[in-house]
Design a protein around this motif. Structure first.
Motif, mmCIF file in Angstrom:
data_model
loop_
_atom_site.group_PDB
_atom_site.id
_atom_site.type_symbol
_atom_site.label_atom_id
_atom_site.label_comp_id
_atom_site.label_asym_id
_atom_site.label_seq_id
_atom_site.Cartn_x
_atom_site.Cartn_y
_atom_site.Cartn_z
ATOM 1 N N THR A 2 0.847 -1.190 0.071
ATOM 2 C CA THR A 2 -0.006 -0.084 -0.033
ATOM 3 C C THR A 2 0.804 1.366 -0.107
ATOM 4 O O THR A 2 1.865 1.493 0.766
ATOM 5 C CB THR A 2 -0.730 0.258 1.284
ATOM 6 O OG1 THR A 2 -1.591 -1.023 1.309
ATOM 7 C CG2 THR A 2 -1.977 1.530 1.233
ATOM 8 N N LEU A 21 -4.070 10.601 -6.001
ATOM 9 C CA LEU A 21 -4.427 9.522 -5.507
ATOM 10 C C LEU A 21 -5.867 9.265 -5.607
ATOM 11 O O LEU A 21 -6.496 8.224 -5.914
ATOM 12 C CB LEU A 21 -4.112 9.295 -4.043
ATOM 13 C CG LEU A 21 -2.730 9.339 -3.618
ATOM 14 C CD1 LEU A 21 -2.412 9.776 -2.132
ATOM 15 C CD2 LEU A 21 -2.251 7.621 -3.826
ATOM 16 N N TRP A 28 -4.623 4.091 0.447
ATOM 17 C CA TRP A 28 -3.450 4.590 0.679
ATOM 18 C C TRP A 28 -3.329 4.823 2.231
ATOM 19 O O TRP A 28 -4.391 5.026 3.104
ATOM 20 C CB TRP A 28 -2.809 5.703 0.023
ATOM 21 C CG TRP A 28 -3.775 7.153 -0.003
ATOM 22 C CD1 TRP A 28 -4.846 7.230 -0.527
ATOM 23 C CD2 TRP A 28 -3.604 8.349 0.813
ATOM 24 N NE1 TRP A 28 -5.514 8.670 -0.650
ATOM 25 C CE2 TRP A 28 -4.605 9.105 0.438
ATOM 26 C CE3 TRP A 28 -2.474 8.603 1.660
ATOM 27 C CZ2 TRP A 28 -4.835 10.357 0.949
ATOM 28 C CZ3 TRP A 28 -2.639 9.855 2.420
ATOM 29 C CH2 TRP A 28 -3.781 10.932 1.826
#
Length: 302
Positions: A2, A21, A28
């Motif tokens: 991750t 993201l 995350w």
């Protein structure tokens, strides 16, 4: 593995990566770092680079948004940060936005701040590390704000034909960098008039709304100690790429970020070409890591 983002909420470059993201819809992990030096936990991973943000994927550490977005593009290729028809032009636009236009947006955001509005420790940190002079910034602020309006006008004109983003129907790296600059101006209460001047141009507010709607993906908070443990337990990825003359593989070098008073990062050179710079280093806490930089904006010191 991750991705882990080391950041703090008010950083405009961190906002660029948070939106990035979101664009890919990634889960995350979030490590909140101090706004000012020292940052010993972050330095344990990077070797001394303490600018914001830094991305970690296992034992690979990515410094600067250019290296971060390249890493995320490899981690999750779709949707791409470089959609057609602009493709790599997104990189060029982002570099312009993060360079001279970022300085202009700093003036538009901070130039009109009354004395005492910023924490004294923050001001001292930015002066020592980046040469920030609030007096000079205040004098230049009207000119810098005018430059941001030109950039917003160009953005408005680009969107006149009805496209959703600067390259068409898909957002990319250039959109992210432009949006992060406007986000920064909008985040400062004293810059309300400048923010309204930017988003008041035709199509800009709607475009900014579409960028904000990307969200930030799905973050989970972890501690700096946990992130360091993750690095120590992982193995750095293999490095692809060459080394430009006059440097050689394994040579001990230092990487100094242009325009920064921070200490350089020292390590063994694994890559130095147009795709970036990679150093190998070992830290007592983080173990063996690879630290990655973009080629633009960094100096290799032998």
């Amino acid at each position: 593995m991750t991705p882990i983002l080391h950041h703090y909420p008010t950083s405009p470059f961190a906002e660029l990566v948070r939106m990035a993201l979101g664009l890919k819809g990634l889960a995350w992990q979030s490590v909140t770092i101090p706004r000012i030096a020292p940052k010993p936990d972050l330095a344990a991973l990077t070797g001394g680079y303490i600018r914001t943000p830094v991305l970690q994927i296992g034992a690979d550490i990515y410094c600067d948004t250019a290296a971060i977005l390249a890493a995320l593009e490899g981690f999750a290729p779709t949707p791409s940060y470089y959609p057609a028809p602009l493709g790599a032009l997104h990189v060029m636009i982002a570099n312009w936005a993060a360079g001279p236009q970022f300085r202009a947006h700093v003036g538009a955001a901070m130039g009109a701040m009354p004395e005492g509005a910023l924490d004294g420790a923050f001001v001292a940190d930015r002066k020592a590390r980046f040469g920030l002079d609030l007096g000079q910034l205040g004098k230049a602020a009207p000119q810098l704000a005018a430059q941001t309006r030109v950039a917003a006008l160009w953005l408005s004109q680009t969107l006149t034909d009805g496209r959703a983003f600067i390259g068409g129907e898909a957002p990319g790296h250039g959109d992210l960098a432009l949006a992060a600059n406007i986000w920064f101006v909008r985040s400062v209460p004293f810059a309300k008039a400048n923010a309204e001047a930017l988003t008041g141009l035709p199509h800009v507010a709607d475009w900014f709304g579409r960028m904000a709607a990307l969200g930030h993906g799905t973050p989970t908070e972890i501690s700096a100690a946990e992130a360091i443990d993750i690095a120590r337990a992982a193995t750095p990825s293999d490095v692809a790429g060459g080394i430009e003359a006059p440097f050689s593989h394994g040579q001990m070098v230092r990487i100094q970020t242009e325009g920064s008073g921070d200490a350089p990062v020292e390590g063994a050179l694994l890559k130095a070409d147009s795709t970036g710079i990679t150093l190998s280093r070992t830290d007592p806490r983080a173990g063996a890591v690879h630290v990655h930089f973009p080629r633009i904006g960094q100096f290799i010191i032998a």
